[in-house]
Design an enzyme around this catalytic site. Structure first.
Site, PDB file in Angstrom:
ATOM      1  N   CYS A 121       0.986  -1.125  -0.123  1.00  0.00           N
ATOM      2  CA  CYS A 121       0.021   0.063   0.202  1.00  0.00           C
ATOM      3  C   CYS A 121       0.722   1.403   0.062  1.00  0.00           C
ATOM      4  CB  CYS A 121      -0.924   0.011   1.187  1.00  0.00           C
ATOM      5  SG  CYS A 121      -1.967   1.328   1.268  1.00  0.00           S
ATOM      6  N   HIS A 164      -9.674  -3.631  -1.543  1.00  0.00           N
ATOM      7  CA  HIS A 164      -8.466  -3.021  -0.959  1.00  0.00           C
ATOM      8  C   HIS A 164      -8.758  -1.583  -0.830  1.00  0.00           C
ATOM      9  CE1 HIS A 164      -3.795  -2.217  -0.192  1.00  0.00           C
ATOM     10  NE2 HIS A 164      -4.603  -1.120  -0.422  1.00  0.00           N
ATOM     11  N   GLU A 165      -9.197  -1.105  -2.031  1.00  0.00           N
ATOM     12  CA  GLU A 165      -9.515   0.442  -2.234  1.00  0.00           C
ATOM     13  C   GLU A 165     -11.044   0.924  -1.307  1.00  0.00           C
ATOM     14  OE1 GLU A 165      -7.234   2.425  -3.042  1.00  0.00           O
ATOM     15  OE2 GLU A 165      -6.239   0.766  -3.826  1.00  0.00           O
ATOM     16  N   HIS A 168     -10.104   1.496   2.207  1.00  0.00           N
ATOM     17  CA  HIS A 168      -9.364   2.689   2.528  1.00  0.00           C
ATOM     18  C   HIS A 168     -10.684   3.776   2.905  1.00  0.00           C
ATOM     19  CE1 HIS A 168      -5.202   2.533   1.920  1.00  0.00           C
ATOM     20  NE2 HIS A 168      -5.361   1.868   0.799  1.00  0.00           N
TER      21      HIS A 168
END
Length: 252
Positions: A121, A164-165, A168
């Site tokens: 990341c 994954h995003e 965030h």
């Protein structure tokens, strides 16, 4: 200058990779907790707004410049509900970002199967990677830059990247999904870097300072919390002479 055409066919405003890179990278670390741990993102009201598209162009440029395949708004200092993914460009060399605006974060899993892979990341220092298991297929609904609703069924790497995003945008990092043992390894590395940076600043050796500048692009934003004053001083050196920073590391 670079210009990208998105998946929905919108041409983003041109951006200068060198100037843009310096500007956006330093936004990443203005406040570790406030941005990267924020789970209250603002909905984007008008995806067709030209100023908004400029932000998207800058974020995409940062993603490509750092060798990433995904980036989220809060990684570049915006508390907004959008992210960008492009998993194919490292293999094809063709940059076609998929801009995901106001995604439905209650992602619908298409299959229960999970795959484990090594993730890194941009917001985690020193190229640290950890094994994360994610669903291998996901059904996502979002808005594109034309203001249209899009349904995207993402598989394998695309699925892992978008999940994954989306993490965030919920204020989560991939390190929240890895073992305590791996986290302790990261913390140990960061303590060593803190000592190294202090030593290098104290010696005031120009060659060593240049190396600190090169390293700083990897860890300065997260170091705001973990590396204290020493890393902040190292960051000042980079701000004064950004042309020294020329390392590129692959992150997501």
């Amino acid at each position: 200058m670079e210009q990208y055409t998105t998946k929905c066919g919108v041409e983003l405003p041109q951006v200068d990779p060198e100037k843009n890179y310096d500007i956006l990278v330093y936004k990443l670390g203005n406040d570790w907790e406030e941005f990267l741990r924020c789970d209250l993102m603002n909905k984007v009201a008008d995806p067709t707004d030209e100023d908004f598209r400029k932000k998207i162009a800058q974020a995409a440029c940062t993603m490509y410049t750092t060798g990433g395949i995904g980036i989220a708004a809060n990684q570049v200092g915006f508390k907004e509900h959008w992210c960008i993914v492009d998993t194919q460009w490292p293999q094809t060399g063709i940059k076609v970002p998929r801009v995901i605006i106001n995604p439905n974060t209650r992602d619908s899993v298409l299959v229960e199967t999970q795959k484990a892979s090594h993730e890194g990341c941009l917001s985690v220092p020193m190229g640290f990677k950890g094994t994360v298991a994610r669903h291998s297929a996901v059904d996502l609904i979002y808005t594109d830059l034309m203001g249209n609703e899009v349904e995207w069924q993402a598989f394998d790497l695309d699925a892992a990247c978008v999940l994954h995003e989306l993490d965030h945008l919920r204020g989560r990092l991939f390190i929240d999904n890895i073992s305590r043992l791996r986290l302790s390894f990261l913390e140990g590395k960061m303590r060593k870097v803190k000592q190294l940076v202090k030593h290098r600043i104290q010696t005031n050796n120009r060659n060593v300072i240049a190396q600190v500048k090169r390293m700083n692009i990897d860890y300065s934003w997260s170091a705001k919390k973990h590396l204290d004053l020493a890393a902040k001083e190292a960051e000042k050196l980079v701000v004064e002479q950004p042309e020294v920073v020329d390392e590129q590391v692959s992150y997501e």
